[in-house]
Design a protein around this motif. Structure first.
Motif, short mmCIF file in Angstrom:
data_model
loop_
_atom_site.label_atom_id
_atom_site.label_comp_id
_atom_site.label_asym_id
_atom_site.label_seq_id
_atom_site.Cartn_x
_atom_site.Cartn_y
_atom_site.Cartn_z
N TYR A 95 0.82 -0.91 -0.09
CA TYR A 95 0.14 -0.06 -0.11
C TYR A 95 0.65 1.49 -0.05
N GLU A 96 2.17 1.27 0.62
CA GLU A 96 3.05 2.36 0.63
C GLU A 96 3.52 2.40 -0.77
N ALA A 97 3.71 1.33 -1.43
CA ALA A 97 3.96 1.48 -3.12
C ALA A 97 2.99 2.15 -3.88
N ILE A 122 1.11 5.86 6.00
CA ILE A 122 0.87 4.81 7.27
C ILE A 122 0.74 5.64 8.51
N ASN A 123 -0.28 5.72 9.18
CA ASN A 123 -0.65 6.46 10.37
C ASN A 123 0.08 5.62 11.35
N ALA A 136 -1.56 -2.25 10.53
CA ALA A 136 -0.95 -0.87 9.75
C ALA A 136 -2.16 -0.01 9.43
N SER A 137 -2.29 1.14 9.69
CA SER A 137 -3.30 2.07 9.42
C SER A 137 -2.82 2.75 8.15
N VAL A 138 -3.63 2.44 7.09
CA VAL A 138 -3.13 2.98 5.65
C VAL A 138 -4.09 4.34 5.33
N LYS A 161 0.62 0.96 -10.71
CA LYS A 161 1.33 1.07 -9.43
C LYS A 161 0.79 -0.29 -8.62
N ALA A 162 -0.34 -0.71 -8.41
CA ALA A 162 -0.65 -1.81 -8.04
C ALA A 162 -0.01 -3.00 -8.65
#
Length: 150
Positions: free
Chosen positions: A21-23, A28-29, A38-40, A91-92
């Motif tokens: 998800y960072e990619a 991330i919170n 992990a809070s995306v 990107k995904a």
């Protein structure tokens, strides 16, 4: 105050899913992230909570499905343009997602993928006029003809 949406997803490998998800460009919170979650941050009002399967199980008495073989929900996120749909979808896929179809109905354009754990996502653009006034008249058969599934 607008309603905030929290999408809770059971994941097999938290670190790998977080990196995925960072990619895609999401942050991330860290205040709501640890070894179990992990809070995306997808937007000001949408957060995807990636939870280890064990931690996710603490919130439900139901069986947690295997999203690679079953579908419970289809998650769709809007994009500002067809080009943004293509960019985000690219990107995904580059981050390890599996393509899962696309649709082009003229007034609505989307590309789908399954994330690393099989959760089904769509990036969708809709013509602003259609979004405001409803889609043009199309038969279900015409819409199906313009839909592909991978």
């Amino acid at each position: 105050m607008p309603t905030t949406v929290f999408i809770n997803l059971a994941v097999n490998d938290l670190a790998r899913s977080r990196a995925f998800y960072e990619a895609l460009g999401y942050s991330i919170n860290e205040a709501f992230s640890d070894e179990n979650a992990a809070s995306v941050v997808i937007s000001d009002t949408i957060t995807a909570m990636l939870l280890t399967r064990e931690f996710f199980a603490e919130f439900t008495s139901k069986t947690i499905i295997d999203a690679t073989t079953s579908t419970e929900v289809q998650l769709a996120l809007s994009a500002e343009s067809k080009d943004e749909v293509d960019e985000l979808h690219g990107k995904a896929l580059a981050a390890g997602a599996t393509p899962a179809g696309e649709q082009d109905h003229g007034f609505m354009y989307s590309k789908s993928f399954d994330d690393l754990d099989g959760h089904h996502w769509d990036f969708v653009w809709m013509d602003p006029d259609a979004a405001a006034g409803g889609p043009p008249e199309l038969s279900l058969d015409e819409m199906r003809e313009n839909t592909t599934h991978s």
